[in-house]
Design an enzyme around this catalytic site. Structure first.
Site, mmCIF file in Angstrom:
data_model
loop_
_atom_site.group_PDB
_atom_site.id
_atom_site.type_symbol
_atom_site.label_atom_id
_atom_site.label_comp_id
_atom_site.label_asym_id
_atom_site.label_seq_id
_atom_site.Cartn_x
_atom_site.Cartn_y
_atom_site.Cartn_z
ATOM 1 N N ASP A 142 0.857 -1.184 0.000
ATOM 2 C CA ASP A 142 0.000 0.000 0.000
ATOM 3 C C ASP A 142 0.891 1.231 0.000
ATOM 4 O OD1 ASP A 142 -2.440 1.529 0.223
ATOM 5 O OD2 ASP A 142 -1.892 1.904 2.310
ATOM 6 N N GLU A 175 -1.165 -0.967 -6.405
ATOM 7 C CA GLU A 175 -2.233 -0.258 -7.096
ATOM 8 C C GLU A 175 -1.646 0.548 -8.241
ATOM 9 O OE1 GLU A 175 -5.683 0.956 -4.034
ATOM 10 O OE2 GLU A 175 -3.702 1.578 -3.364
ATOM 11 N N ASP A 195 -3.273 1.286 6.884
ATOM 12 C CA ASP A 195 -2.376 0.975 5.767
ATOM 13 C C ASP A 195 -2.148 -0.530 5.636
ATOM 14 O OD1 ASP A 195 -2.106 3.673 5.142
ATOM 15 O OD2 ASP A 195 -0.386 3.945 6.479
#
Length: 371
Positions: free
Chosen positions: A188, A273, A353
């Site tokens: 993340d 991501e 997170d």
């Protein structure tokens, strides 16, 4: 056996005469690129309504300008030919909708040129490299290039502080065995510290730019007080450039030689991501934090290191609700930026997170199962 490419970058120490030829080549490459772009731009404006005529239109080449500008013959012709290839790539990317219309280059752009191997015109020999028009240039070769690697091209560049570098592109044959994916980790993105992984570990990324900010501000203020173009202004400009280079080198060393290497050694697949870093850097108060973070460089290093070992970098959709979703029960809820702990009705209480990283890992595993 599949062909692979790998680049090796070294510091060069040209003589004053060689440095003059290098800088002259930078200028000639920029000149030819801009002349060809101007002509192609004019052709595009005249024929953009007629696509067939635009496709058939002849494009200018460096040879065309050598008749009019004799001094272009003094530099490496392959460097000029590569300027044409770079313009062709930029045009193709524009017509495919992958990039904006090519822009003219000026001295503020990266100072570099590329030359290719033809009839052994480029060779590394005892701490020196033989290059077209330059002959033998002193080289600081801090690592050996394997004997099975064949040199294909070289890119010579100059940093803003006046240091010269050469990036040697090699080709070699290697059979990459695709790994059976067993160990997967989710990352993340963390504005403060690069990333948090799905195992709860933090990257603990040192804020190199922030650490240097006060010193950099002092040197930049000194630069602003000096007359632009003067000898003292140029000396001060180099001091500022050296500080900026130090930050860049510290960042690159940490991301390339430490964090990316650690992850590639330990895991078979890394899930992240697909973030829009440019958009994030333009967001309120996030500019310097994103710039100092180096996430884009980090993911590039991860990608090529994983690929070399038959492993995978998986990018999931940036709109995937990793922050809002409970990693335990899968329910979703809104969570404020100020909330650092994710608490769910199912009983989960976890660092937000780490919760996001777990969701990213799960989505990556789901993607692998369906791919």
């Amino acid at each position: 056996m599949a062909k692979q490419n790998k680049a090796y970058k070294f510091r060069m120490y040209p003589t004053d005469e060689q440095a003059l030829v290098i800088r002259k080549t930078f200028g000639c490459v920029r000149f030819v690129y801009n002349r060809m772009l101007a002509e192609r731009k004019e052709t595009y404006e005249n024929l953009k309504e007629d696509k067939e005529a635009l496709k058939k239109a002849k494009h200018p080449t460096p040879a065309k300008y050598k008749k009019e500008f004799e001094w272009l013959k003094e530099v490496d012709s392959l460097a000029l030919a590569n300027a044409q290839l770079n313009l062709d790539k930029a045009y193709k990317a524009f017509f495919k909708g992958n990039a904006k219309f090519p822009k003219f280059k000026n001295k503020r752009h990266k100072q570099s040129y590329t030359t290719n191997v033809v009839n052994r015109n480029i060779q590394i020999l005892g701490g020196h490299i033989k290059l077209p028009k330059l002959k033998m240039v002193k080289l600081k070769q801090h690592r050996e290039i394997p004997s099975e690697h064949i040199i294909k091209s070289c890119t010579i560049s100059m940093s803003s502080s006046g240091k010269y570098y050469i990036s040697i592109l090699t080709e070699y044959e290697k059979e990459i065995e695709i790994k059976n994916i067993q160990n997967v980790v989710g990352l993340d993105f963390a504005m403060n510290g690069l990333f948090v992984d799905s195992e709860g570990k933090k990257a603990n990324y040192p804020k190199f730019f922030r650490q240097m900010l006060d010193k950099l501000a002092i040197e930049q203020r000194r630069l602003s007080r000096k007359k632009k173009g003067s000898s003292n202004w140029n000396k001060q400009r180099i001091r500022v450039a050296k500080l900026q280079e130090k930050v860049a080198n510290q960042r690159k060393n940490f991301l390339l030689h430490h964090k990316s290497k650690e992850l590639v050694t330990e895991f078979d697949a890394v899930v992240i991501e697909d973030l829009d870093m440019k958009g994030m850097s333009q967001a309120l108060k996030f500019g310097k934090s994103v710039a100092d973070n180096g996430w884009g460089m980090f993911t590039s290093f991860l990608h090529y290191k994983l690929k070399e070992q038959g492993k995978q970098l998986i990018k999931i959709d940036k709109w995937f609700p990793s922050t809002k979703t409970c990693s335990n029960c899968g329910s979703a809820k809104e969570i404020k930026l100020s909330e650092r702990t994710y608490q769910c009705t199912c009983g989960l209480s976890l660092d937000r997170d780490v919760n996001s990283a777990l969701n990213i890992k799960k989505e990556g595993i789901r993607w692998l199962a369906t791919a």
